[in-house]
Design a protein around this motif. Structure first.
Motif, PDB file in Angstrom:
ATOM      1  N   GLY A  22       2.699   1.860   1.279  1.00  0.00           N
ATOM      2  CA  GLY A  22       3.214   1.110   2.197  1.00  0.00           C
ATOM      3  C   GLY A  22       3.146   1.961   3.577  1.00  0.00           C
ATOM      4  N   ALA A  23       3.447   3.116   3.539  1.00  0.00           N
ATOM      5  CA  ALA A  23       3.134   4.186   4.747  1.00  0.00           C
ATOM      6  C   ALA A  23       1.591   4.195   5.196  1.00  0.00           C
ATOM      7  CB  ALA A  23       3.646   5.550   4.289  1.00  0.00           C
ATOM      8  N   LEU A  24       0.760   4.120   4.357  1.00  0.00           N
ATOM      9  CA  LEU A  24      -0.835   4.139   4.805  1.00  0.00           C
ATOM     10  C   LEU A  24      -0.984   2.830   5.652  1.00  0.00           C
ATOM     11  CD1 LEU A  24      -2.683   5.469   1.711  1.00  0.00           C
ATOM     12  CD2 LEU A  24      -2.569   6.260   4.093  1.00  0.00           C
ATOM     13  N   ALA A  25      -0.496   1.612   5.053  1.00  0.00           N
ATOM     14  CA  ALA A  25      -0.654   0.387   5.664  1.00  0.00           C
ATOM     15  C   ALA A  25       0.219   0.345   7.103  1.00  0.00           C
ATOM     16  CB  ALA A  25      -0.084  -0.708   4.999  1.00  0.00           C
ATOM     17  N   ALA A  26       1.198   0.937   7.281  1.00  0.00           N
ATOM     18  CA  ALA A  26       2.019   0.995   8.383  1.00  0.00           C
ATOM     19  C   ALA A  26       1.322   1.770   9.488  1.00  0.00           C
ATOM     20  CB  ALA A  26       3.361   1.527   8.279  1.00  0.00           C
ATOM     21  N   ARG A  27       0.696   2.912   8.914  1.00  0.00           N
ATOM     22  CA  ARG A  27      -0.322   3.673   9.949  1.00  0.00           C
ATOM     23  C   ARG A  27      -1.215   3.111  10.431  1.00  0.00           C
ATOM     24  NH1 ARG A  27      -0.660  10.125   7.438  1.00  0.00           N
ATOM     25  NH2 ARG A  27       1.436  10.391   7.437  1.00  0.00           N
ATOM     26  N   ARG A  28      -1.898   1.949   9.914  1.00  0.00           N
ATOM     27  CA  ARG A  28      -2.881   1.298  10.307  1.00  0.00           C
ATOM     28  C   ARG A  28      -2.252  -0.193  11.051  1.00  0.00           C
ATOM     29  NH1 ARG A  28      -4.128   4.708   6.691  1.00  0.00           N
ATOM     30  NH2 ARG A  28      -6.319   5.236   6.752  1.00  0.00           N
ATOM     31  N   ARG A  29      -1.285  -0.367  11.121  1.00  0.00           N
ATOM     32  CA  ARG A  29      -0.367  -1.370  11.855  1.00  0.00           C
ATOM     33  C   ARG A  29      -0.893  -2.786  11.296  1.00  0.00           C
ATOM     34  NH1 ARG A  29       2.641  -0.195  16.046  1.00  0.00           N
ATOM     35  NH2 ARG A  29       2.602  -2.100  17.045  1.00  0.00           N
ATOM     36  N   ILE A  30      -0.978  -2.784   9.840  1.00  0.00           N
ATOM     37  CA  ILE A  30      -1.417  -4.038   9.291  1.00  0.00           C
ATOM     38  C   ILE A  30      -0.533  -5.197   9.399  1.00  0.00           C
ATOM     39  CG2 ILE A  30      -2.246  -5.078   7.079  1.00  0.00           C
ATOM     40  CD1 ILE A  30      -3.660  -2.247   6.443  1.00  0.00           C
ATOM     41  N   LEU A  31       0.627  -5.001   9.288  1.00  0.00           N
ATOM     42  CA  LEU A  31       1.489  -6.173   9.463  1.00  0.00           C
ATOM     43  C   LEU A  31       2.009  -6.092  10.833  1.00  0.00           C
ATOM     44  CD1 LEU A  31       3.397  -5.914   6.032  1.00  0.00           C
ATOM     45  CD2 LEU A  31       1.670  -7.257   6.592  1.00  0.00           C
ATOM     46  N   ASP A  32       2.124  -5.041  11.667  1.00  0.00           N
ATOM     47  CA  ASP A  32       2.615  -5.019  13.032  1.00  0.00           C
ATOM     48  C   ASP A  32       1.642  -5.761  13.692  1.00  0.00           C
ATOM     49  OD1 ASP A  32       4.593  -2.638  13.674  1.00  0.00           O
ATOM     50  OD2 ASP A  32       3.469  -2.334  11.653  1.00  0.00           O
ATOM     51  N   GLU A  33       0.286  -6.110  13.468  1.00  0.00           N
ATOM     52  CA  GLU A  33      -0.812  -6.781  14.160  1.00  0.00           C
ATOM     53  C   GLU A  33      -1.690  -7.398  13.094  1.00  0.00           C
ATOM     54  OE1 GLU A  33      -2.724  -3.141  16.072  1.00  0.00           O
ATOM     55  OE2 GLU A  33      -0.966  -3.045  17.641  1.00  0.00           O
ATOM     56  N   PRO A  34      -1.071  -8.167  12.598  1.00  0.00           N
ATOM     57  CA  PRO A  34      -1.833  -8.823  11.644  1.00  0.00           C
ATOM     58  C   PRO A  34      -3.216  -9.556  12.031  1.00  0.00           C
ATOM     59  CG  PRO A  34       0.104 -10.343  11.857  1.00  0.00           C
ATOM     60  CD  PRO A  34       0.288  -8.790  12.550  1.00  0.00           C
ATOM     61  N   GLN A  35      -3.200 -10.147  13.146  1.00  0.00           N
ATOM     62  CA  GLN A  35      -4.321 -10.870  13.562  1.00  0.00           C
ATOM     63  C   GLN A  35      -5.523 -10.049  13.535  1.00  0.00           C
ATOM     64  OE1 GLN A  35      -4.571 -14.304  14.517  1.00  0.00           O
ATOM     65  NE2 GLN A  35      -6.723 -13.799  14.311  1.00  0.00           N
ATOM     66  N   ARG A  36      -5.524  -8.592  13.796  1.00  0.00           N
ATOM     67  CA  ARG A  36      -6.607  -7.787  13.843  1.00  0.00           C
ATOM     68  C   ARG A  36      -6.995  -7.588  12.726  1.00  0.00           C
ATOM     69  NH1 ARG A  36      -4.855  -2.546  16.053  1.00  0.00           N
ATOM     70  NH2 ARG A  36      -7.104  -2.163  15.639  1.00  0.00           N
ATOM     71  N   HIS A  37      -6.203  -7.886  11.597  1.00  0.00           N
ATOM     72  CA  HIS A  37      -6.635  -7.556  10.157  1.00  0.00           C
ATOM     73  C   HIS A  37      -6.597  -8.716   9.301  1.00  0.00           C
ATOM     74  CE1 HIS A  37      -5.768  -3.409  11.031  1.00  0.00           C
ATOM     75  NE2 HIS A  37      -4.826  -3.919  11.670  1.00  0.00           N
ATOM     76  N   ARG A  38      -6.913  -9.901   9.861  1.00  0.00           N
ATOM     77  CA  ARG A  38      -7.098 -10.911   9.255  1.00  0.00           C
ATOM     78  C   ARG A  38      -7.850 -11.205   8.032  1.00  0.00           C
ATOM     79  NH1 ARG A  38      -5.632 -16.584  10.555  1.00  0.00           N
ATOM     80  NH2 ARG A  38      -6.921 -18.055   9.213  1.00  0.00           N
ATOM     81  N   THR A  39      -8.994 -10.695   8.138  1.00  0.00           N
ATOM     82  CA  THR A  39     -10.105 -10.536   7.193  1.00  0.00           C
ATOM     83  C   THR A  39      -9.829  -9.843   5.991  1.00  0.00           C
ATOM     84  OG1 THR A  39     -11.944 -11.055   8.628  1.00  0.00           O
ATOM     85  CG2 THR A  39     -12.569 -10.236   6.574  1.00  0.00           C
ATOM     86  N   LEU A  40      -9.040  -8.762   6.342  1.00  0.00           N
ATOM     87  CA  LEU A  40      -8.787  -7.881   5.094  1.00  0.00           C
ATOM     88  C   LEU A  40      -7.597  -8.544   4.506  1.00  0.00           C
ATOM     89  CD1 LEU A  40      -8.371  -5.012   3.851  1.00  0.00           C
ATOM     90  CD2 LEU A  40      -7.026  -4.238   5.452  1.00  0.00           C
ATOM     91  N   LEU A  41      -6.536  -9.070   5.020  1.00  0.00           N
ATOM     92  CA  LEU A  41      -5.496  -9.687   4.545  1.00  0.00           C
ATOM     93  C   LEU A  41      -5.785 -10.969   3.634  1.00  0.00           C
ATOM     94  CD1 LEU A  41      -2.959  -9.926   7.769  1.00  0.00           C
ATOM     95  CD2 LEU A  41      -2.764  -8.459   5.560  1.00  0.00           C
ATOM     96  N   VAL A  42      -6.893 -11.691   4.071  1.00  0.00           N
ATOM     97  CA  VAL A  42      -7.295 -12.887   3.338  1.00  0.00           C
ATOM     98  C   VAL A  42      -7.571 -12.333   1.869  1.00  0.00           C
ATOM     99  CG1 VAL A  42      -8.968 -14.600   2.978  1.00  0.00           C
ATOM    100  CG2 VAL A  42      -7.716 -14.269   5.181  1.00  0.00           C
ATOM    101  N   ARG A  43      -8.715 -11.092   2.161  1.00  0.00           N
ATOM    102  CA  ARG A  43      -9.174 -10.728   0.762  1.00  0.00           C
ATOM    103  C   ARG A  43      -8.386 -10.021   0.223  1.00  0.00           C
ATOM    104  NH1 ARG A  43     -14.322  -7.670   3.752  1.00  0.00           N
ATOM    105  NH2 ARG A  43     -15.735  -9.553   4.471  1.00  0.00           N
ATOM    106  N   VAL A  44      -7.411  -9.250   0.700  1.00  0.00           N
ATOM    107  CA  VAL A  44      -6.250  -8.556  -0.171  1.00  0.00           C
ATOM    108  C   VAL A  44      -5.300  -9.671  -0.816  1.00  0.00           C
ATOM    109  CG1 VAL A  44      -4.346  -7.069  -0.284  1.00  0.00           C
ATOM    110  CG2 VAL A  44      -6.285  -6.557   1.202  1.00  0.00           C
ATOM    111  N   ALA A  45      -4.809 -10.727   0.021  1.00  0.00           N
ATOM    112  CA  ALA A  45      -3.989 -11.725  -0.766  1.00  0.00           C
ATOM    113  C   ALA A  45      -4.801 -12.370  -1.868  1.00  0.00           C
ATOM    114  CB  ALA A  45      -3.778 -12.764   0.460  1.00  0.00           C
TER     115      ALA A  45
END
Length: 397
Positions: A219-242
């Motif tokens: 969770g701390a690693l994900a926060a450092r990359r702001r994955i849930l703070d800025e989900p639009q920037r990580h959309r492709t990653l989120l789709v694959r991970v989900a």
């Protein structure tokens, strides 16, 4: 040299949407994961489920083992780690030195440990708040100031340790056991409290820390990359991970689900292997769920931009519940304790698994509606208010 004052807790209006949505949804998973442990008076089998299940009960057990059991608490841990880094980043932005932030995280962790102790003493031996508090105390320096590499190593080690710790959880208890936790079947309230403290220390604290510390690092690693703070920037990653995470969670939980639902004992080595697979895949499932809520946040943001309408009622309710996740978590225990153990109304005796699941979902829904009403009236969660005051002092918002 003067340092900037601590900014205190983040204002409700400034909170990030995706983690709060995830916390609100996570509480449904936690309710479902916990409620069957309150059932007593039935022969207990692997992973605290009753033996000799059939019909709807067998289906419910299989579904929970693939989708809920061992997936809810890693999700909670991941979001906890995410929140710790958000807390640290907020203070770094105003110039507070890392050692001051580490001290703050440890202070918060000690208070959470006390809250967890009281929760276990009064209500629920499976308390997880104390385990997260102890994890914060032990790992504060790493979570706040550790390198990405150190966090990655911790995440890998934590995942492996979690798998090992959960391997034995698939083993059935000794013959004659009729409750997953002995405290549930005790009619004396003081005796039940004594049982709960012993159960909490062994399971809710020590074992839980071993199970969740890797997810906190993730969770701390994900926060450092702001994955849930800025989900639009990580959309492709989120789709694959989900997609990948949830698929791994389901498939990894399938062997144990089939064993429990069919009531078969394939032998010690197969039960241990199924338990390890179930535990390891739980991490993947939890990460997949977190990604789903990131995608939901993207959808809601796009909807608002397209229609200029406020968020739908269900999203506002989930968000309100997530903003009050500690209060809602404790409220679930209050509701379950009033209804189910032998030392209260005793409705958990012999309760079918499908009925227990309905009770869990119903309690979550009622608490969700209360949280939504509280948000609309500007009422914060009482447990959050208390923890903020203990952590930041009475002058903080």
């Amino acid at each position: 040299m003067t340092t900037a004052p601590d900014p205190g807790a983040v204002a409700t209006a400034d909170r990030v949407l995706a983690p709060d949505l995830a916390r609100g949804g996570m509480l449904l998973l936690i309710a479902l994961a916990n409620v069957h442990v309150y059932v007593y008076g039935l022969p207990a089998g692997p992973r605290s489920y009753p033996r000799d299940l059939s019909g709807v009960d067998a289906v419910v057990a299989a579904g929970q083992l693939m989708l809920v059991d061992g997936r809810a608490y890693p999700l909670f841990a991941l979001l906890f780690g995410y929140g710790i880094w958000q807390l640290a980043a907020r203070r770094a932005a105003v110039g507070l030195p890392p050692e001051a932030v580490v001290h703050l995280v440890r202070r918060r962790g000690w208070w959470m440990l006390l809250i967890g102790f009281l929760h276990a003493l009064l209500l629920w031996a499976g308390d997880i708040v104390g385990a997260y508090g102890l994890t914060a105390v032990l790992l504060a320096g790493l979570l706040v100031a550790g390198s990405d590499r150190a966090l990655m190593v911790t995440a890998v080690i934590g995942t492996a340790v979690s798998g090992l710790a959960l391997t034995g959880a698939a083993l059935p208890p000794p013959p004659g056991t009729n409750a997953a936790l002995p405290s549930m079947a005790v009619e004396s309230a003081p005796v039940a409290a004594a049982y709960r403290l012993a159960e909490w220390f062994a399971i809710g604290l020590v074992l839980s820390v071993l199970i969740v510390f890797g997810a906190v690092a993730i969770g701390a690693l994900a926060a450092r990359r702001r994955i849930l703070d800025e989900p639009q920037r990580h959309r492709t990653l989120l789709v694959r991970v989900a997609a990948g995470g949830i698929a791994i969670g389901v498939l990894g939980g399938l062997p144990l689900a089939l064993m429990v639902a069919a009531g078969r004992d394939p032998g010690l080595e197969w039960l241990l292997l199924a338990g390890a697979l179930h535990g390891l895949s739980g991490y993947a499932g939890a990460i997949g769920y977190a990604a789903v809520f990131g995608l939901v946040a993207i959808h809601l943001a796009a909807r608002s931009a397209r229609t200029a309408r406020p968020e739908p009622a269900w999203a506002r309710a989930l968000q309100a519940c997530g903003q009050r996740s500690l209060s809602c978590y404790l409220a679930q225990s209050v509701a379950f304790v009033v209804l189910l153990p032998a030392w209260t109304l005793g409705l958990g005796e012999g309760l079918p698994l499908w009925t227990a699941a309905l009770v869990g979902a119903g309690v979550w829904l009622v608490i969700l509606l209360i949280a939504d009403a509280s948000a609309r009236h500007g009422i914060r969660g009482p447990a959050e208010v208390l923890l903020r005051r203990l952590t930041y002092g009475p002058a903080r918002p």
